[in-house]
Structures are given as C-alpha cells and as structure tokens.
Design a protein around this motif. Structure first.
Motif, PDB file in Angstrom:
ATOM      1  N   SER A 122      47.402  48.514 -15.769  1.00 28.62           N
ATOM      2  CA  SER A 122      48.617  48.359 -16.555  1.00 28.62           C
ATOM      3  C   SER A 122      49.638  49.382 -16.074  1.00 28.62           C
ATOM      4  CB  SER A 122      48.325  48.567 -18.042  1.00 28.62           C
ATOM      5  OG  SER A 122      47.848  49.893 -18.261  1.00 28.62           O
ATOM      6  N   PRO A 123      50.936  49.148 -16.276  1.00 29.31           N
ATOM      7  CA  PRO A 123      51.951  50.114 -15.805  1.00 29.31           C
ATOM      8  C   PRO A 123      51.787  51.518 -16.362  1.00 29.31           C
ATOM      9  CG  PRO A 123      52.975  48.005 -16.345  1.00 29.31           C
ATOM     10  CD  PRO A 123      51.550  47.923 -16.813  1.00 29.31           C
ATOM     11  N   ASP A 124      51.209  51.656 -17.549  1.00 33.24           N
ATOM     12  CA  ASP A 124      51.023  53.003 -18.113  1.00 33.24           C
ATOM     13  C   ASP A 124      49.694  53.633 -17.710  1.00 33.24           C
ATOM     14  OD1 ASP A 124      49.150  51.648 -19.642  1.00 33.24           O
ATOM     15  OD2 ASP A 124      50.217  51.883 -21.543  1.00 33.24           O
ATOM     16  N   GLY A 125      48.854  52.916 -16.974  1.00 33.32           N
ATOM     17  CA  GLY A 125      47.600  53.466 -16.490  1.00 33.32           C
ATOM     18  C   GLY A 125      46.502  53.559 -17.524  1.00 33.32           C
ATOM     19  N   GLU A 126      46.726  53.035 -18.708  1.00 37.10           N
ATOM     20  CA  GLU A 126      45.742  53.159 -19.779  1.00 37.10           C
ATOM     21  C   GLU A 126      44.727  52.017 -19.801  1.00 37.10           C
ATOM     22  OE1 GLU A 126      45.527  55.849 -21.955  1.00 37.10           O
ATOM     23  OE2 GLU A 126      46.918  56.629 -20.447  1.00 37.10           O
ATOM     24  N   THR A 127      45.065  50.926 -19.122  1.00 33.88           N
ATOM     25  CA  THR A 127      44.235  49.723 -19.200  1.00 33.88           C
ATOM     26  C   THR A 127      44.001  49.158 -17.810  1.00 33.88           C
ATOM     27  OG1 THR A 127      45.226  49.203 -21.350  1.00 33.88           O
ATOM     28  CG2 THR A 127      44.012  47.437 -20.263  1.00 33.88           C
ATOM     29  N   ILE A 128      42.801  48.636 -17.603  1.00 32.93           N
ATOM     30  CA  ILE A 128      42.491  47.900 -16.383  1.00 32.93           C
ATOM     31  C   ILE A 128      42.138  46.470 -16.785  1.00 32.93           C
ATOM     32  CG2 ILE A 128      40.865  47.654 -14.463  1.00 32.93           C
ATOM     33  CD1 ILE A 128      40.633  50.703 -14.409  1.00 32.93           C
ATOM     34  N   TYR A 129      42.743  45.518 -16.099  1.00 33.43           N
ATOM     35  CA  TYR A 129      42.461  44.111 -16.351  1.00 33.43           C
ATOM     36  C   TYR A 129      41.639  43.545 -15.190  1.00 33.43           C
ATOM     37  CZ  TYR A 129      46.204  44.647 -19.760  1.00 33.43           C
ATOM     38  OH  TYR A 129      46.978  45.073 -20.808  1.00 33.43           O
ATOM     39  N   GLY A 130      40.840  42.534 -15.479  1.00 34.23           N
ATOM     40  CA  GLY A 130      40.045  41.904 -14.438  1.00 34.23           C
ATOM     41  C   GLY A 130      39.546  40.552 -14.880  1.00 34.23           C
TER      42      GLY A 130
END
Length: 695
Positions: A122-130
């Motif tokens: 995510s742009p804020d670096g708090e979340t990873i999607y997959g």
C-alpha cells in the motif's frame, strides 16, 4: 564469430550447471539501489535455485540477500525504502517475508496453506496485498501456530494426492493448464495483510480468478484483471475491475479486449494496460473511473510482449508498463525484428513512441525509476544474461515505423544507450573460457517478394575450405521469433561442427501485424516455403555449408512444421520433432488452449475435414526421413498423444523412428525441465543427427 585462442573451449551440455540467469530488477524508491533475482541449475538437487541480490545503481557493490529456500522472488520495496517484501519457500511453502535492509532482520508474515503470489505494498507501507487460492465460498486455509514446518511440508503433497485420487467434475470448456495440470476447485482472491502483524482479511470473493493486482496512488482502490463471466479461457478474453481496499462489490471498468498488466498513473487519473488480441497486443489507457479506451500504440509497428525464443529463461514473467513521475509517458517492453526493446509512449501526443533502450539484444525485464533511469535484464547473442542501468538519452533514441513486408530487414545498431552501467557479474567467469559463436544475420526474398529474417551460427572452429553439415532450427509459436539472444542448444550444435540456420518465417512476431497474421489459415503453406527458402539462401550465401547434408529440428509449432516437412519432402537426412502437433482434429479436443487457439489460427474453420487437411498425420505414409520424436510427458499445450499417434503410424510402416519421453516436464521443457532431463534431451538430439550424418 569470436576469435579462437588456445585457452577457449567449445560449449558442452554440462555448461547448463554453470549458467546464471539474472532477472526481474526492482529499483528502490530513492533510485539508488536495485534488487534482482539470480537463478542457477543445481546438479546436486536436479533442480533450480533462485536468490535475491542487492546492488547499488552504479554497480560498485553487490551482495546476496537470501540464502534459505530455493525460490526467492517477487521483490517489492516498502515506500520508505527501508525494507523489502518478497516471496520465499524457506518454510511453510511460499509465503511473504519482510527483510529490513538497515538491520538485516527478516520475518515471515503469512502462513497460507496454498501459498500466495503477486504481492504489492500500500502507498503508506502498512499493508501488503496479494493473491491466494481459495475454495469457492470457503474460508482461506492457513497453517496454525502449533503447526511445524515438517507438518506443512507433508500437508501439501497429502492434499494433492487426496485431490488426485478423487473424481473430478468440470462444467467449463477450459479445465486444465500446461505447467499446472488439471484445475482444482480454487480461485485466486485478493487478500490484505498487515505488514507488521501478519493479520489478514479477504478482499474479493469472485467466481473467477483475480489476477495482476495494482493499487491506486491514494491507497483506496485495488485494480485487477480477470476472465469475463461468459468465457473461461484465460488466454483470450478478460476484463478490468476495481474494488475498495475494504472489500465489497467489485466494479467492472473495461471488458472490450483481453486486459493484462494494469497500472495507475502517478496522479491517479488514468489506468494503463495491455489489451487487444493475442497476436497483436496494444498499449491502452482509460480514465480511472472507467470509460472508452485510447490506444497509444496504433503507430507502433510491432507488439508489446517478450516473444523471443530461447532456452535461457527459467522464469518468464510479464512486465507491466511503467509510468513517468510526471504522468506524461509510459514505458513498455516490445518485440521488434529479433530484439526486445524498451519503448516510451507519449500519453498526450497521440501516442508518439520512441525506443529508448535497444540494440542487438533481447530485454526480458526492466524497471524504470520514473525519471531518467531504466534498469534492464537482457541476453545478447554472446551472453546468457546481464543487468544494466541505463540513463536514457534523446540523442540515442529511435522511432520505429511500419515496414512494408517486401522491405529488406534492417541490420541493428550496437546496444544503446552507450552509457549503460553493468550491475551484475553473472556468467563472466564462464564466458571467459568459452568459444561462443556470434550469429550472422541476413535478409532474403521468399514467396510474394516478402523479405524474411535469417540467422546463421557458423560451426565452431571453422577450417577454411572445409564443407560443414547444416541443422535447420524452427521456432515455436508460431508467433514467437528467433532473435539477438544467447541460445545454448544452438551453441551446442555449432560446437558439434554444424552450421545452424534459423529463420523468422511469416507468422513470427516482430515484423508487423500483416506479417504475423499471414500464417493463419495457411499452416504448412507459404510459411514452409519461407523456411525452405532460408536454407536455400544460407547454403548459397555461405560456401562452407553443405547443402546436401541438412537436418531439421523444431518444437511446438516447429514440431508441427518438422512433421509437415518430413511428410512433404525428403530434403533432410534426419529430423527431430519436439512437443509436436500431428493431428489438429484430436488437438482440438485435448490441448489446454483449444478450441480457442485453433479457431484463431485457422480463421474459424474448425470442422474435422478442414483440420485433417492441415494435419501431418494425414500424410504419414510419405515419411522417409529418420525421425526422433521428443515430447514432455506432462505437456498439456501439445499433449503427448500427438507424438504417440505419429510414432505409432510411422513405426507400423517399418520406417526409422524413435521416441524420447521427457518425464516431469510440461510444454516449457526447453526452459524449465529438470536439469538432468534438459541435458539428456540435447545429448539425444546431438546423437541422432551425428549417427545419421552422411559421410
């Protein structure tokens, strides 16, 4: 041809274990570092190993980042540049790992039983999607904290055995896929993972696979492509959707053509993607909220993909078009007359295009920093793989224009830009001891006055005045192409004292749409004449080639063409057909991509009578050429029944034929069969032509 010295030796099949394949560079957010993958073949395990490497953008220092597991891929940088996330099978199957580049600490943050793919921050670096495989209408399966890695390693094979031994019921037309097998009752779904704790939630619950996710710059939406609801053939039709990162109902944005590789512009106003038909891909954009598409590649003569045919790719991945930071340009990988290039397309100037990284090479992956630097992974005719940083230059850029099919094929300039900096040192030690033969390129006239591109690898260590036998090689596809790339198999044949002739007949990509589509509805017609005319031109042009001693080899479409040639001519002293097609009627019902592929390639004429007319098996009584049939046992693209039919009919006629079955391999055996079987395959080829070589 390279200069021969006493310190150089010719290529051997065992050199496979010495190659290093660098790929998939990813530039850090500040533009100062690059992470890339390096793959090697391991003799001790009869498999492959991929690890991650870090280099500064100037190529002054590099170090390995991973040492555990044998498959470490799919790097993404955290937005602050302090960490990378990647996929590794170090433990619990393929999971997401986060590595601090500052402190060297790594942490596994996922535990999905069926693994994960296609990750992004995510742009804020708090979340990873997959993307995670999920059974329809069921919850995501995960390993529990109490589960051990040994238990996890047992779960996967046990689950597969249980599925394999159970009845399988399908209602869709496309229910298997080469390299994967029969499809399970699983669909790829988007998941959201907390980048720190690893807690997760499922974002999509689609009836079809979700693929190629991208996130909006404001972090509110996830884009993804998927097959349409009325078609389950992933190769031929798809649509573009978006969904809130919080989940809910997905919104369809576009479905006019197969959608691949979507991405947002930095300002979030546009979405770019690859679309169009399978034969000729285009670069398209639409408004971020959906709408009519705008093509940026109408004036570009060729297609947007890596279609170079070689045995030097272990993992071949698609490359998303990449935006400039000012939203004015999109950079894409393209195929053009034997090369792969990085081309810049203008968003505002009616799609005007300029090749910014090119020359005599095949780029198979690149990363762009959004400003002036492109990092490219490529192979050249004399080198299996390099990674370089290129500062793009207007002075060295080239505009490609549509070529008339009767125009002579251009001879390429040296690699450009000239200021590129080497980031890796892969293969340098090996190449310092090898006599690698550089191919010569020629253009020749064929049917209807069309100009065809041909290549010749001279026999290694040519002696003046001596005549050498010839091996004609035919590529697959038919819409791939031979090009300016290292090809180990061809070098091995050259080392055996053969001249190797290989051509790009009509049907090949990289020479314009008219050229590429010309084979459709005419398999074994003018394409065959192009190939035979290439041999004729080569033996006329090069007086050291012995036109009376010519053998032929081809894989996939090349296997079809080899079968077609030996049923229509006695030109060759020996032939090798690989991953072949002999009977289009049975292919229609057994290939993973048929009937869609056949409908496309035979212009809708898919009745048994029409297909039989184009089937080499219909003319099998004409075979006189000694034939070696090579086929992967797990091939679902050109199923092994194609080889079995051809072999049985020839054998019953008492003709000379042998059958080599390659276990544990799919249609991609040229690139990713087990190393021992890759070596066995090429050694069997060499033995066949050497054994049958006339004096």
């Amino acid at each position: 041809m390279s200069t021969l010295t006493s310190t150089l030796r010719t290529v051997t099949s065992e050199d496979l274990y010495k190659f290093q394949w660098p790929s998939t560079p990813v530039i850090s957010p500040d533009g100062k570092q690059v992470v890339y993958e390096k793959t090697i073949a391991k003799k001790s395990t009869n498999g492959y190993e991929t690890h991650l490497w870090l280099s500064d953008i100037g190529g002054q220092s590099r170090k390995v980042l991973t040492s555990e597991g044998n498959l470490n891929t799919s790097v993404i940088w955290s937005p602050d540049g302090k960490k990378i996330a990647y996929l590794s099978n170090e433990e619990f199957g393929t999971q997401v790992w986060v590595l601090s580049l500052e402190f060297g600490e790594k942490k596994r943050i996922s535990q999905f039983k069926r693994g994960i793919s296609s990750i992004l921050y995510s742009p804020d670096g708090e979340t990873i999607y997959g993307l995670v495989p999920v059974k329809l209408n069921e919850e995501i399966e995960v390993f529990q904290e109490r589960d051990s890695d040994d238990e996890a390693k047992q779960w996967g094979p046990n689950d597969h055995i249980a599925w394999k031994n159970a009845p399988k019921r399908y209602s869709g037309l496309y229910y298997k896929l080469d390299g994967t097998g029969l499809q399970k009752n699983l669909k790829l779904q988007l998941v959201s993972i907390d980048a720190h704790s690893g807690s997760f939630s499922q974002v999509t619950n689609a009836a079809h696979d979700v693929t190629e996710p991208a996130i909006s710059p404001d972090g509110k939406y996830l884009l993804f492509s998927s097959i349409s609801s009325d078609n389950d053939n992933i190769l031929y039709k798809g649509e573009l959707n978006r969904i809130s990162v919080k989940g809910g109902e997905a919104e369809k944005l576009y479905d006019a053509s197969k959608v691949a590789s979507p991405s947002y512009s930095p300002d979030g106003k546009w979405i770019s993607f690859i679309g169009g038909d399978v034969v000729h891909r285009q670069l398209l954009i639409i408004p971020a909220d959906g709408g009519e598409s705008i093509s940026l590649s109408d004036d570009y003569p060729d297609t947007l993909a890596d279609l170079n045919y070689t045995d030097m790719r272990y993992i071949k991945s698609y490359v998303k078009p990449q935006w400039s930071k000012d939203n004015r340009f999109i950079y894409a990988l393209t195929t053009h007359q034997g090369t792969n290039e990085v081309v810049r397309f203008s968003v505002s100037e009616n799609g005007s295009q300029t090749t910014v990284v090119g020359g005599q090479r095949a780029i198979f992956h690149f990363a762009y920093d959004g400003d002036e630097t492109v990092v490219a992974a490529y192979s050249s005719p004399s080198h299996p793989g390099k990674i370089t940083a290129n500062r793009i230059s207007e002075e060295e850029s080239v505009v490609r224009t549509i070529r008339n099919v009767t125009d002579i094929i251009e001879v390429y300039n040296p690699i450009f830009p000239k200021n590129e900096v080497r980031i890796d040192d892969c293969n340098d030690e090996l190449l310092s001891e090898l006599n690698v033969v550089e191919p010569e390129t020629f253009s020749y006239e064929s049917v209807d006055g069309w100009q065809i591109q041909g290549f010749l690898l001279k026999p290694a260590n040519v002696v003046p005045g001596k005549k050498y036998p010839v091996l004609l090689e035919i590529h697959g596809g038919p819409h791939s192409m031979y090009g300016y790339t290292y090809f180990h198999q061809l070098q091995l044949i050259s080392a055996q004292g053969y001249g190797v002739v290989f051509t790009n007949p009509r049907g090949s990509s990289g020479f314009g749409r008219e050229f590429t589509e010309a084979v459709q509805g005419d398999y074994g017609g003018k394409d065959m004449q192009d190939i035979l005319n290439g041999v004729k031109e080569a033996v006329t042009r090069y007086d050291f080639l012995d036109g009376e001693r010519v053998a032929v080899n081809g894989l996939s479409y090349g296997g079809f063409m080899t079968n077609w040639l030996v049923t229509h001519t006695d030109r060759f002293f020996a032939a090798i057909t690989e991953g072949c097609i002999s009977n289009w009627v049975s292919f229609f019902g057994t290939s993973d991509i048929a009937p869609g592929f056949i409908s496309q390639e035979f212009l809708g004429k898919t009745d048994p009578e029409s297909l039989w007319k184009f089937s080499p098996l219909a003319y099998v009584e004409n075979v006189q050429t000694p034939l070696l049939i090579v086929h992967a046992e797990d091939d679902l693209r050109c199923p092994i029944e194609q080889a079995e039919q051809f072999y049985s009919y020839i054998k019953r006629q008492g003709k000379e034929v042998e059958f080599l079955r390659i276990p544990n391999a799919s249609h991609g055996m040229l690139q990713n069969a087990e190393p021992e079987n890759r070596i066995a395959r090429v050694e069997a080829m060499v033995d066949w032509i050497n054994t049958h070589l006339p004096e």
